[in-house]
Design an enzyme around this catalytic site. Structure first.
Site, mmCIF file in Angstrom:
data_model
loop_
_atom_site.group_PDB
_atom_site.id
_atom_site.type_symbol
_atom_site.label_atom_id
_atom_site.label_comp_id
_atom_site.label_asym_id
_atom_site.label_seq_id
_atom_site.Cartn_x
_atom_site.Cartn_y
_atom_site.Cartn_z
ATOM 1 N N GLY A 30 148.351 21.646 94.731
ATOM 2 C CA GLY A 30 147.673 20.684 95.604
ATOM 3 C C GLY A 30 147.994 20.848 97.081
ATOM 4 C CB CYS A 246 118.956 17.950 78.883
ATOM 5 S SG CYS A 246 118.102 19.414 79.481
ATOM 6 C CB CYS A 249 118.828 21.892 75.954
ATOM 7 S SG CYS A 249 120.069 20.832 76.712
ATOM 8 C CB CYS A 271 121.610 20.731 81.560
ATOM 9 S SG CYS A 271 121.646 20.174 79.872
HETATM 10 ZN ZN LIG Z 1 119.710 20.944 78.994
#
Ligand SMILES: [Zn+2]
Length: 323
Positions: A30, A246, A249, A271
């Site tokens: 970090g 989505c 898909c 997506c």
């Molecule tokens: Zn998708």
């Protein structure tokens, strides 16, 4: 005839310096390690920081994936990939997450959990989360050293007072290994839990600001929050309480981008991670298990701005570019 470049474009001394800075960044999780960011044949703000890391780390025979907002085909990703192909003879490129040794990314961490033998390089515009509360770099260094993030917490508290929740949609401040707080780069909140105990090494490169920092594998990464106002990731449930899927898909566990269908004028969702979408569509991956995502987190409702663009889609803030 195309000009000949040394492997990786940068000279060996420059690459060695970047690699040393990466080692330091891994040793102090970090911590923002300064390095002498080189001029690249592209404008600062187009991923020159990430590019220098990738060029310093890639070796012959290795496979690279470059994504921008989850897509392998956007202009920034295509240009960076073709530059790396041109200057790193003997490497392979891929769009598949599981085939990549090195992934360079802007604004997303792939949905598919990464492995120990992979590493991801994130392009960073602003490396210091304290820049919003303290303009002097010298003073910021002292605050980081002392682990004093009280002013950042006050800023988050002001959000809670005004909006009843923390409204930061990306660059979410995240505490690494119990000490340094990093700017997690413009990834959406959705991706912040992936930093925690990641199997892959995660590197951040800010070219314009000349800083490198890292989240090493199996390191804790906690987004800043309050006991009574916990951190939440984006919520993709519709008005009937169902998780949006989505449209391409059908996956109901991925980070979704929101579009307006130009024919119907309706909002549609797809997506953001193009490889995940293809893999899921082809039936090659199972729905993400909650266990893979780590602890289930509460979700935040999507916020729509005046342009009607939902802030949950990880849209770029105006004027924000990548270092
Ligand atoms: Zn998708």
């Amino acid at each position: 005839m195309s000009p000949r470049y040394p492997f990786g474009f940068l000279d060996e001394y420059a690459k060695k310096e970047v690699r040393r800075s990466i080692l330091k960044a891994v040793a102090i999780p970090g911590y923002q390690v300064p390095y002498s960011s080189r001029e690249m044949p592209m404008g600062r703000g187009f991923g020159t920081g990430g590019l220098q890391l990738t060029l310093s780390l890639l070796g012959r025979g290795e496979t690279l994936k470059v994504i921008d907002q989850g897509s392998d085909d956007s202009v920034n990703a295509v240009n960076l990939r073709s530059f790396i192909e041109m200057t790193c003879e003997g490497i392979d490129t891929t769009t598949r997450t599981d085939e990549a040794d090195v992934i360079q990314s802007r604004h997303r961490i792939p949905e598919k959990p990464l492995r120990e033998d992979q590493l991801i390089v994130l392009q960073v515009p602003y490396p210091d989360p304290l820049v919003v509360v303290e303009p002097s770099e010298d003073k910021r260094k002292i605050l980081h050293g002392e682990g004093d993030y009280s002013r950042l917490l006050v800023k988050l508290y002001e959000d809670v007072v005004k909006f009843d929740e923390i409204t930061i949609s990306h660059r979410y401040p995240t505490r690494i290994n119990g000490h340094y707080v990093i700017d997690s780069s413009p990834i959406p909140r959705w991706d912040v839990p992936k930093l925690n105990q990641s199997r892959a090494l995660i590197l951040f490169g800010a070219g314009r600001e000349k800083k490198i920092y890292a989240v090493p594998p199996y390191t804790s990464a906690e987004p800043l929050a309050f006991e009574d106002v916990p951190f939440r990731v984006e919520d993709f449930t519709d008005e009937y309480g169902r998780r949006r899927a989505c449209r391409r898909c059908g996956c109901t566990a991925s980070f979704l981008d929101e579009f307006i269908d130009s024919n119907t004028g309706e909002k549609v969702y797809q997506c953001s991670d193009a490889d995940w979408c293809n893999e899921y569509r082809a039936g090659r991956v199972e729905q993400l298990e909650e266990a893979e995502q780590g602890e289930p987190l509460p979700r935040m409702p999507g916020v729509t701005d005046e342009q009607g663009r939902s802030s949950v889609t990880g849209g770029t803030m105006p004027g924000v570019t990548n270092g």
